[in-house]
Design a protein around this motif. Structure first.
Motif, short mmCIF file in Angstrom:
data_model
loop_
_atom_site.label_atom_id
_atom_site.label_comp_id
_atom_site.label_asym_id
_atom_site.label_seq_id
_atom_site.Cartn_x
_atom_site.Cartn_y
_atom_site.Cartn_z
N VAL A 53 0.67 -1.26 -0.07
CA VAL A 53 -0.04 0.11 -0.10
C VAL A 53 0.91 1.19 0.04
O VAL A 53 2.10 1.19 0.51
CB VAL A 53 -0.91 0.11 1.13
N PHE A 54 0.28 2.37 -0.51
CA PHE A 54 0.72 3.60 -0.35
C PHE A 54 0.01 4.47 0.94
O PHE A 54 -0.75 4.29 1.29
CB PHE A 54 0.43 4.82 -1.39
N VAL A 55 1.06 4.77 1.78
CA VAL A 55 0.89 5.38 3.02
C VAL A 55 1.58 6.81 2.97
O VAL A 55 2.61 7.12 2.69
CB VAL A 55 1.56 4.54 4.25
N ARG A 56 0.65 7.86 3.49
CA ARG A 56 0.88 9.09 3.95
C ARG A 56 0.33 9.72 5.05
O ARG A 56 -0.78 9.72 5.07
CB ARG A 56 0.79 10.01 2.44
N ASP A 57 1.06 10.21 6.02
CA ASP A 57 0.81 10.93 7.20
C ASP A 57 -0.33 9.72 7.88
O ASP A 57 -1.51 10.48 8.44
CB ASP A 57 0.10 12.30 6.80
N GLY A 58 -0.13 8.75 7.83
CA GLY A 58 -1.08 7.73 8.81
C GLY A 58 -2.15 7.25 8.33
O GLY A 58 -3.09 6.83 8.85
N LEU A 59 -2.15 7.51 6.69
CA LEU A 59 -3.48 7.09 5.96
C LEU A 59 -2.94 6.16 4.92
O LEU A 59 -2.02 6.81 4.10
CB LEU A 59 -4.23 8.24 5.74
N ILE A 60 -3.85 5.40 4.69
CA ILE A 60 -3.39 4.37 3.52
C ILE A 60 -4.21 5.06 2.27
O ILE A 60 -5.42 5.20 2.37
CB ILE A 60 -4.18 2.99 3.64
N GLU A 61 -3.57 5.46 1.24
CA GLU A 61 -3.82 6.27 0.12
C GLU A 61 -4.29 5.30 -1.07
O GLU A 61 -4.96 5.53 -2.05
CB GLU A 61 -3.01 7.16 -0.34
N GLY A 62 -4.05 3.77 -1.01
CA GLY A 62 -4.44 3.16 -1.96
C GLY A 62 -3.39 1.96 -2.18
O GLY A 62 -2.42 1.89 -1.36
N THR A 63 -3.63 0.96 -2.99
CA THR A 63 -2.77 -0.11 -3.05
C THR A 63 -1.74 0.00 -4.26
O THR A 63 -1.92 0.95 -5.16
CB THR A 63 -3.80 -1.33 -3.75
N ALA A 64 -0.42 -0.27 -3.71
CA ALA A 64 0.56 0.04 -4.77
C ALA A 64 0.85 -1.15 -5.41
O ALA A 64 0.53 -2.42 -4.97
CB ALA A 64 1.93 0.13 -3.45
N PRO A 65 1.87 -1.06 -6.65
CA PRO A 65 1.96 -2.29 -7.51
C PRO A 65 2.95 -3.12 -6.83
O PRO A 65 3.91 -2.60 -6.14
CB PRO A 65 2.63 -1.62 -8.69
N ASP A 66 3.09 -4.37 -7.03
CA ASP A 66 3.90 -5.38 -6.37
C ASP A 66 5.24 -5.34 -7.20
O ASP A 66 5.48 -6.29 -8.07
CB ASP A 66 3.27 -6.61 -6.41
N LEU A 67 5.99 -4.27 -7.04
CA LEU A 67 7.46 -4.36 -7.95
C LEU A 67 8.52 -4.56 -6.87
O LEU A 67 8.48 -4.40 -5.63
CB LEU A 67 7.41 -2.95 -8.56
N THR A 68 9.69 -4.67 -7.45
CA THR A 68 10.90 -4.64 -6.68
C THR A 68 11.13 -3.39 -6.02
O THR A 68 11.35 -2.39 -7.01
CB THR A 68 12.09 -5.34 -7.67
N VAL A 69 11.75 -3.49 -4.97
CA VAL A 69 12.11 -2.50 -4.22
C VAL A 69 13.50 -2.23 -4.20
O VAL A 69 14.33 -2.91 -3.96
CB VAL A 69 11.57 -2.12 -2.66
N VAL A 70 14.11 -0.77 -4.64
CA VAL A 70 15.39 -0.54 -4.59
C VAL A 70 15.66 0.47 -3.63
O VAL A 70 15.19 1.78 -3.88
CB VAL A 70 16.06 -0.24 -5.91
N LEU A 71 16.54 0.22 -2.59
CA LEU A 71 16.77 1.41 -1.91
C LEU A 71 18.18 2.03 -2.19
O LEU A 71 19.19 1.21 -2.39
CB LEU A 71 17.18 0.74 -0.15
N ILE A 72 18.44 3.27 -2.28
CA ILE A 72 19.36 4.16 -2.47
C ILE A 72 19.84 4.89 -1.52
O ILE A 72 19.13 5.85 -1.19
CB ILE A 72 19.15 4.91 -3.95
N ASP A 73 20.96 4.98 -0.88
CA ASP A 73 21.18 5.74 0.20
C ASP A 73 22.00 6.87 -0.32
O ASP A 73 22.95 6.76 -1.25
CB ASP A 73 22.24 4.87 1.04
N VAL A 74 21.75 8.02 0.01
CA VAL A 74 22.21 9.37 -0.29
C VAL A 74 23.00 9.80 0.73
O VAL A 74 22.64 10.01 1.76
CB VAL A 74 21.19 10.46 -0.76
#
Length: 74
Positions: A53-74
């Motif tokens: 799901v997509f979450v913003r400010d303690g609220l679920i905004e909708g279903t997110a696509p089931d894709l691979t997540v890539v974390l990039i540290d800056v």
């Protein structure tokens, strides 16, 4: 013309970020959402366990696509 001081202050603050995570449990209409970095947030909304799901400010905004997540540290 005098501007609203509260509006000026609110305009200085950034909008809450849109995050994506997986629902791990639901208790009394509040879902525990696991974020890709390992964090856990509580969010209100209509969902089921195991859904991404997509979450913003303690609220679920909708279903997110089931894709691979890539974390990039800056």
């Amino acid at each position: 013309m005098l501007r609203n001081p509260y509006k000026i202050l609110r305009d200085l603050m950034p909008d809450p970020p849109l995050q994506v995570g997986t629902v791990v449990s639901i208790t009394s209409g509040v879902a525990a959402v696991q974020l890709p970095g390992g964090g856990l947030v509580q969010a209100r909304g209509d969902t089921t366990v195991g859904t991404r799901v997509f979450v913003r400010d303690g609220l679920i905004e909708g279903t997110a696509p089931d894709l691979t997540v890539v974390l990039i540290d800056v």
